[in-house]
Write a protein that holds these residues in place. Structure first.
Motif, short mmCIF file in Angstrom:
data_model
loop_
_atom_site.label_atom_id
_atom_site.label_comp_id
_atom_site.label_asym_id
_atom_site.label_seq_id
_atom_site.Cartn_x
_atom_site.Cartn_y
_atom_site.Cartn_z
N LEU A 97 0.84 -1.19 0.00
CA LEU A 97 0.00 0.00 0.00
C LEU A 97 0.88 1.24 0.00
CD1 LEU A 97 -2.62 -1.12 2.66
CD2 LEU A 97 -3.04 -0.84 0.22
N LEU A 99 3.94 1.55 -1.03
CA LEU A 99 4.63 1.71 -2.31
C LEU A 99 3.70 2.28 -3.37
CD1 LEU A 99 6.76 -1.55 -2.35
CD2 LEU A 99 7.64 0.78 -2.32
N ASP A 100 2.46 1.79 -3.38
CA ASP A 100 1.47 2.33 -4.32
C ASP A 100 1.27 3.82 -4.09
OD1 ASP A 100 -0.85 -0.50 -4.61
OD2 ASP A 100 0.95 0.09 -5.73
N GLU A 101 1.17 4.18 -2.82
CA GLU A 101 0.94 5.59 -2.50
C GLU A 101 2.12 6.45 -2.94
OE1 GLU A 101 0.13 5.58 1.70
OE2 GLU A 101 -1.53 4.15 1.43
N LEU A 102 3.34 5.93 -2.70
CA LEU A 102 4.53 6.71 -3.03
C LEU A 102 4.74 6.82 -4.55
CD1 LEU A 102 7.01 5.52 -0.27
CD2 LEU A 102 5.97 7.79 -0.50
N GLU A 103 4.15 5.92 -5.29
CA GLU A 103 4.24 6.01 -6.75
C GLU A 103 3.68 7.34 -7.24
OE1 GLU A 103 6.44 3.08 -8.09
OE2 GLU A 103 5.19 4.07 -9.58
N CYS A 105 4.22 10.08 -6.14
CA CYS A 105 5.21 11.15 -6.05
C CYS A 105 6.13 11.16 -7.25
CB CYS A 105 6.06 10.97 -4.79
SG CYS A 105 5.09 11.00 -3.29
N ILE A 106 5.97 10.13 -8.11
CA ILE A 106 6.90 10.00 -9.23
C ILE A 106 6.11 9.97 -10.52
CG2 ILE A 106 8.75 8.60 -10.22
CD1 ILE A 106 8.96 7.25 -7.45
N PRO A 107 6.37 10.91 -11.43
CA PRO A 107 5.67 10.86 -12.71
C PRO A 107 6.06 9.62 -13.48
CG PRO A 107 6.84 12.93 -12.46
CD PRO A 107 7.26 12.06 -11.33
N ALA A 108 5.18 9.18 -14.35
CA ALA A 108 5.40 7.93 -15.08
C ALA A 108 6.67 7.97 -15.91
CB ALA A 108 4.19 7.64 -15.96
N SER A 110 9.40 9.40 -15.29
CA SER A 110 10.62 9.63 -14.53
C SER A 110 11.62 8.50 -14.71
CB SER A 110 10.28 9.78 -13.06
OG SER A 110 11.44 9.69 -12.28
N MET B 1 10.07 -1.53 -8.65
CA MET B 1 9.12 -0.43 -8.51
C MET B 1 9.87 0.82 -8.08
SD MET B 1 5.81 -0.26 -6.03
CE MET B 1 4.97 -1.69 -6.64
N LYS B 2 9.61 1.93 -8.80
CA LYS B 2 10.40 3.13 -8.54
C LYS B 2 10.18 3.67 -7.14
CE LYS B 2 10.02 4.40 -13.39
NZ LYS B 2 9.32 5.20 -14.36
N SER B 3 8.98 3.49 -6.63
CA SER B 3 8.72 4.06 -5.31
C SER B 3 9.54 3.36 -4.23
CB SER B 3 7.22 3.97 -4.99
OG SER B 3 6.75 2.65 -5.13
N GLU B 4 10.11 2.23 -4.54
CA GLU B 4 11.00 1.58 -3.57
C GLU B 4 12.20 2.45 -3.26
OE1 GLU B 4 10.53 -2.98 -5.04
OE2 GLU B 4 12.19 -2.55 -3.68
N ILE B 6 12.16 5.64 -2.93
CA ILE B 6 11.75 6.59 -1.90
C ILE B 6 11.64 5.87 -0.56
CG2 ILE B 6 9.92 8.15 -1.14
CD1 ILE B 6 9.30 8.80 -3.98
N LEU B 7 11.11 4.68 -0.61
CA LEU B 7 10.97 3.91 0.63
C LEU B 7 12.34 3.64 1.25
CD1 LEU B 7 8.35 2.84 1.93
CD2 LEU B 7 8.99 0.59 1.12
N GLU B 86 -9.39 3.21 0.79
CA GLU B 86 -8.08 3.70 0.38
C GLU B 86 -8.13 4.94 -0.51
OE1 GLU B 86 -6.09 1.00 2.63
OE2 GLU B 86 -5.32 2.71 1.53
#
Lengths: 185, 494
Positions: A97, A99-103, A105-108, A110, B1-4, B6-7, B86
């Protein structure tokens, strides 16, 4: 036993250090691990791995904030275990969840993975966190560092879940702008 | 996954930020957290779901819940956890326009928010009077609109606005020695009457939810002289059959026709019982079948502040020194049963106190111009924000997991009971144009749904309310033209 005394035990290579750490921080580490792994056995394993890592780190390292230090190690160990196990989404704890949320913050388009090192990004995020109000920062860190659920955060902060979600949403939007201005995207 | 990335980067932030956040979560405790593994939770939920399904098929779940504390708590846990939400809805600004035709009314196709538990529609309605009882009243003639004149009534279905046939009612009556000329325009929707136009109400009053066309409630302002020559008045409730013009004086022969200063009334769905309130606070129960009038104070042995008519039970309560005690009267045996006592009235007090934060009954106050026979449930919160629902028929307390009572002062909290009395809309924390939270507490399912809305575009929203028993509506207006309206309509699917 206070944290300084525990650290001294590590510095003296006294194995009682691990007993004292387990006694004081066992639950604390377990909570952090469980938020990521959502599995009791794996979380127990992570906590044991954490004790080993702390034993290996101190000395020479002498942390100033022991709780944050051991929390960070637990988090790192648990994230690595999570990656290794490659869990499916359901039963995978809060991490998917988050990670999905933090996505958001990043444009596609990027290419963040090509241009940034973790330390640079961490530094930028630190600066960003410093621009937030205390409550916004605490909520954001609870969610994306500790990976606490929205429900847990709401309960602890005495907010409605709606308020928590809205606050996180707005903070993520601000982070996105901050990262864009910082040239990370 | 790019958001990793940031994590991972979050793992290296300032330790002071981490320490503070962990303190907030109380993660510095020494005992190991007793966290139930998720796979066990899933199995238990599955078992409960099957159990509940079988019970619904074979008997009353409510009955089981009333008698089996453990079962009730497990079922509640299942339902509350199930509605985890959510997605955040960003409240949109609807297309601007001042066209007065219904063809130009914009309706965004239904879309699901909140994990499939709420469906939303957006309606732009220029020159709308209001929206209630499932009906939008719209005046498509600008001149008539400015005169505050007639409205047409529409309901919306699949993006289409369907005009309802309008009828005019005009009759004359004589009741309790007083003459009345009653005239209004009306439509029927969902089996209920909705007024579209009414002459200036000189000597009669019609509630906002008057009921079906065969038994429409109306109150007549009657005067008479006492033996001492004093003139007294009362608002006397009668029923009208709009199809035949018949006036039904249901209180005739009960003794209620002699009650002075009646201020409020409510009638049961089966038209066998009525509640009456005088403006001095005295409450009465009327058995319309036996034609008998009872003082609630005499039935109870004490004066009640308010009451609720729940089937064949009249639940009553009184507040003394800010503490509630409640009892019920069985309307067949007239036996009194104690429901609860010693619960603080926590409305308007310091937010950390335990006590009742919602309980709305029948008394002298006419709620929102409607007929209201009292709520079936009360809401109690504890000092830590956890919530119980109190069944006002039995006095049972049922915990509502997953709901933390909003940490705002009472004055900020607005609630509205649904037309069928089974759901409570809770909203508040209004800062400027934005509500901090909007949620629906379902007393039947013991679930809580919280809207995740962000009024990021600062739409000029008014107070949310029930459009019908399953739909919450929020209307927004232009900041200067209040009759240019947008409606944000949310159907509660669960």
């Amino acid at each position: 036993m206070d944290d300084n005394q525990i650290i001294e035990l590590y510095m003296e290579r006294n194995e009682q250090a691990i007993e004292e750490t387990s006694s004081k921080y066992g639950g604390f580490c377990f909570r952090i691990a469980y938020n990521i792994l959502a599995n009791r056995e794996d979380s127990d394993e992570s906590v044991n791995d954490t004790y080993l890592k702390v034993w290996e780190c101190i000395p020479p390292h002498k942390p100033t904030m022991f709780s944050a230090f051991i929390g960070k190690i637990t988090r790192r160990v648990s994230l690595n275990k999570w990656r290794d196990k490659n869990r499916i989404k359901r039963g995978g704890g809060q991490i998917f969840l988050a990670l999905d949320e933090l996505e958001e913050c990043i444009p596609a388009e990027s290419n963040i993975e090509e241009n940034v090192e973790c330390k640079e990004l961490a530094s930028s995020i630190n600066v960003f966190l410093g621009t937030l109000s205390e409550i916004e920062r605490d909520v954001f860190v609870c969610r994306y560092w500790a990976l606490a659920s929205v429900q847990e955060i709401s309960s602890k902060f005495r907010f409605s879940e709606s308020k928590t979600k809205t606050m996180l949403f707005r903070t993520r939007e601000k982070l996105k702008v901050h990262l864009q201005k910082g040239g990370f995207m | 996954m790019k958001s990793e990335y940031i994590l991972d980067a979050m793992g290296e932030i300032d330790e002071e930020y981490i320490t503070k956040a962990l303190k907030r979560l109380s993660y510095e405790v020494t005992e190991k957290a007793e966290v139930r593994p998720i796979w066990i939770k899933i199995l238990r939920r599955a078992a409960m779901f099957i159990g509940v399904t079988l019970l619904v098929m074979s008997s009353s779940v409510a009955t089981v819940m009333a008698f089996n504390e453990e079962f009730r708590e497990e079922v509640i846990d299942f339902f509350i956890d199930f509605f985890h939400i959510e997605e955040v809805e960003e409240v949109p600004v609807l297309p601007v326009g001042t066209e007065v035709t219904t063809e130009s009314m914009y309706v965004e196709p239904e879309r699901t928010f909140l994990d499939g538990h709420i469906e939303g529609r957006y309606i732009h309605a220029p020159f709308s009077g209001n929206a209630r009882e499932g009906v939008f009243t719209i005046c498509t003639d600008e001149i008539e609109l400015n005169q505050g004149s007639h409205y047409d009534a529409y309901y919306e279905e699949n993006g289409e606005f369907i005009k309802l046939q309008e009828f005019t009612f005009s009759e004359e009556y004589s009741v309790l020695g007083n003459d009345f000329h009653i005239s209004f325009d009306w439509v029927e929707h969902g089996g209920q009457v909705v007024l579209t136009y009414i002459e200036a109400e000189e000597n009669y009053r019609i509630p906002a939810n008057p009921g079906p066309k065969e038994n429409m409630m109306i109150e007549l302002l009657c005067y008479w002289n006492t033996e001492d020559g004093e003139q007294v008045e009362t608002t006397y409730p009668v029923l009208l059959d709009l199809t035949t013009g018949e006036l039904k004086d249901v209180l005739s022969g009960t003794g209620a026709e002699k009650l002075e200063h009646l201020a409020n009334r409510a009638i049961s769905e089966d038209y066998t019982k009525m509640l009456l309130a005088q403006d001095n606070g005295d409450l009465y129960y009327v058995d319309l079948v036996a034609k008998k009038l009872y003082s609630v104070e005499e039935l109870s042995g004490e004066k009640a502040s308010a009451c609720s008519l729940i089937g064949n039970t009249l639940s009553c309560w009184a507040v003394e020194k800010d503490v509630y005690h409640a009892w019920s009267i069985d309307l067949i045996t007239f036996e009194r049963k104690e429901l609860f006592s010693g619960i603080l009235n926590a409305m308007g007090t310091d937010k950390d106190e335990t006590g009742i934060v919602y309980l709305s009954g029948f008394d002298t106050t006419v709620h929102w111009g409607t007929m209201f026979g009292g709520s079936y449930f009360a809401v109690e919160k504890s000092a830590d924000g956890s919530v119980n629902v109190i069944d006002m028929e039995t006095g049972d307390k049922i915990p509502v997991e997953g709901l933390v009572w909003p940490s705002v002062q009472y004055d900020d909290v607005i609630w509205d009971i649904s037309p069928d009395g089974k759901r409570l809309l809770i909203c508040g924390g209004k800062i400027g144009l934005k509500y901090e939270y909007i949620g629906v507490l379902d007393f039947e399912k013991m679930s809580y749904l919280e809207f995740a809305r962000d009024n990021v575009n600062e739409v000029n929203e008014w107070t949310p309310y029930w459009f019908d028993k399953d739909t919450v509506i929020i209307h927004a207006t232009d900041k200067e033209q209040y009759n240019v309206r947008d409606y944000y309509v949310y159907d509660i699917l669960q």
